[in-house]
Write an enzyme that holds these catalytic residues in place. Structure first.
Site, mmCIF file in Angstrom:
data_model
loop_
_atom_site.group_PDB
_atom_site.id
_atom_site.type_symbol
_atom_site.label_atom_id
_atom_site.label_comp_id
_atom_site.label_asym_id
_atom_site.label_seq_id
_atom_site.Cartn_x
_atom_site.Cartn_y
_atom_site.Cartn_z
ATOM 1 N N PRO A 61 0.842 -1.196 0.000
ATOM 2 C CA PRO A 61 0.000 0.000 0.000
ATOM 3 C C PRO A 61 0.873 1.241 0.000
ATOM 4 O O PRO A 61 1.792 1.359 0.821
ATOM 5 C CB PRO A 61 -0.795 -0.122 1.304
ATOM 6 N N MET A 62 0.609 2.163 -0.920
ATOM 7 C CA MET A 62 1.411 3.384 -1.026
ATOM 8 C C MET A 62 0.481 4.573 -1.236
ATOM 9 O O MET A 62 -0.284 4.605 -2.200
ATOM 10 C CB MET A 62 2.420 3.268 -2.180
ATOM 11 N N GLN A 115 -6.248 -1.548 3.396
ATOM 12 C CA GLN A 115 -5.473 -1.124 4.556
ATOM 13 C C GLN A 115 -6.178 0.029 5.260
ATOM 14 O O GLN A 115 -6.512 1.042 4.639
ATOM 15 C CB GLN A 115 -4.057 -0.686 4.195
ATOM 16 N N CYS A 145 3.700 2.844 8.745
ATOM 17 C CA CYS A 145 3.999 4.055 7.984
ATOM 18 C C CYS A 145 4.740 5.066 8.851
ATOM 19 O O CYS A 145 4.260 5.454 9.913
ATOM 20 C CB CYS A 145 2.725 4.678 7.447
ATOM 21 N N ASN A 260 8.726 -7.722 3.561
ATOM 22 C CA ASN A 260 8.676 -6.504 2.751
ATOM 23 C C ASN A 260 9.959 -5.709 2.969
ATOM 24 O O ASN A 260 10.424 -5.578 4.099
ATOM 25 C CB ASN A 260 7.452 -5.679 3.167
ATOM 26 N N GLY A 261 10.533 -5.207 1.877
ATOM 27 C CA GLY A 261 11.705 -4.355 2.014
ATOM 28 C C GLY A 261 12.886 -4.837 1.198
ATOM 29 O O GLY A 261 13.411 -5.934 1.432
ATOM 30 N N GLY A 262 13.298 -4.038 0.200
ATOM 31 C CA GLY A 262 14.504 -4.332 -0.563
ATOM 32 C C GLY A 262 14.354 -5.372 -1.645
ATOM 33 O O GLY A 262 15.351 -5.743 -2.273
ATOM 34 N N GLY A 294 7.338 -2.988 -3.221
ATOM 35 C CA GLY A 294 6.869 -1.616 -3.063
ATOM 36 C C GLY A 294 7.053 -0.785 -4.310
ATOM 37 O O GLY A 294 6.480 -1.074 -5.364
ATOM 38 N N ARG A 295 7.885 0.230 -4.210
ATOM 39 C CA ARG A 295 8.018 1.208 -5.285
ATOM 40 C C ARG A 295 8.547 0.639 -6.587
ATOM 41 O O ARG A 295 8.302 1.184 -7.653
ATOM 42 C CB ARG A 295 8.889 2.379 -4.799
#
Length: 334
Positions: A61-62, A115, A145, A260-262, A294-295
């Site tokens: 979610p962004m 979310q 967040c 999540n992450g990287g 993510g991005r």
């Protein structure tokens, strides 16, 4: 909408920052009051809910990015990746006269997770009851967040990790509002400010799972610093600690953990899912239940998601063979 199509054709990014225009033909905007009144005395309808399997791959979610317009081409590119909404604050759901703007989605976007943002169990209960009518496949509470837009307003986002008992009570309320057949989850960081030890993360998971009944956790594998770092810096400066997720799986084998992450591609996600952490943490290959991107998925949806159904989910073929096909199908949506 033409702006979105042009960027897809150039294989850059899909803009989520489009004024809300699209909705189903003939569909009226629903109000929170109407849906809440309709839900009084009845359980949310889940009779038509399908089993989409484990969320092996998800798009994070962004805010301002993962709106309904971005999710549509993402779904065209990958039929099985789990999509997430932007965070929607509980008070927005309760008081908005235009709920469809925040909650409506076309049925082809399943599987999809809503979310929520909030820290008041009663408000989250009301919001979940209202949102349940839209048929989301999972409800999630934002406890990760680092933006000051959420951490300082009503104490939600990553700041919630400092109050695990409150998070547990909030999750019990969300579960009650969502209904017995809709899973709930928490998305959190490794820690916040100086509360950043593995023991503190372990305690957070233990309290939220036992007291709040939560079985699903999405772990952003960085801590966050609410004092001293911007949201952008919190995505890069704190070190990644993927190994903590395997440690959690060792200590809580009955719970589900997504990492999540990287992670920047579907193939990297597959490597995480197959990683054998037996020597380090005593858990076998396949211990991690899912991976969240993510991005990377936003900036290059075709490059990141184009092979996801095959690489991650084991499908025999990809659903979209070219960007031209994606654009053609997206035009039908537009």
């Amino acid at each position: 909408m033409q702006h979105v199509l042009r960027m897809l054709a150039q294989n850059t990014q899909l803009s989520g920052r489009i004024s809300y225009r699209h909705r189903a033909p003939g569909r009226r905007f629903c109000t929170a009051r109407a849906l809440l009144m309709a839900s009084e005395g009845s359980e949310p309808s889940t009779s038509g809910r399908l089993d989409y399997g484990k969320p092996l791959l998800s798009i994070a979610p962004m805010m301002d990015w993962t709106d309904v317009h971005f999710r549509q081409p993402a779904r065209i590119i990958s039929k099985r990746t789990w999509l997430w909404t932007e965070m929607v604050v509980d008070k927005t759901i309760i008081h908005s006269p235009f709920l469809d703007k925040h909650l409506w989605f076309p049925p082809e976007q399943h599987p999809i997770v809503l979310q929520l943002g909030g820290s008041d169990p009663e408000l989250l209960l009301q919001a979940s009851k209202i949102a349940a009518r839209y048929g989301y496949d999972e409800f999630n509470l934002n406890c990760g967040c680092p933006s000051d837009r959420v951490a300082g307003a009503g104490c939600f986002g990553a700041a919630m990790m400092l109050q695990p008992e409150l998070v547990a009570d909030c999750m019990a309320a969300v579960a009650a509002g969502a209904g017995p057949n809709t899973p709930v989850s928490v998305k959190c960081r490794l820690g916040v400010d100086d509360a950043d030890s593995y023991e503190q993360l372990h305690s957070f998971v233990s309290i939220v799972s036992s007291r709040g009944g939560v079985k699903n956790f999405i772990i952003h594998t960085r801590k966050c610093l609410l004092r001293g770092l911007s949201p952008a810096q919190n995505r890069t400066v704190p070190p990644l600690r993927h190994d903590w997720v395997w440690a959690l799986k060792r200590d809580f084998p009955h719970l589900s953990f997504q990492l999540n992450g990287g992670i920047l591609s579907s193939y990297a996600a597959r490597q995480i899912l197959d990683y054998d952490a037996a020597q380090q943490h005593g858990v076998p290959a396949g211990a991690v239940d899912g991976v969240m991107l993510g991005r990377a998925a936003y900036h290059d949806p075709w490059g990141v998601l184009g092979d996801a159904d095959v690489a991650v989910f084991g499908a025999e073929s990809i659903p979209a063979v070219s960007r031209r096909q994606v654009i053609t199908e997206y035009c039908k949506y537009a």
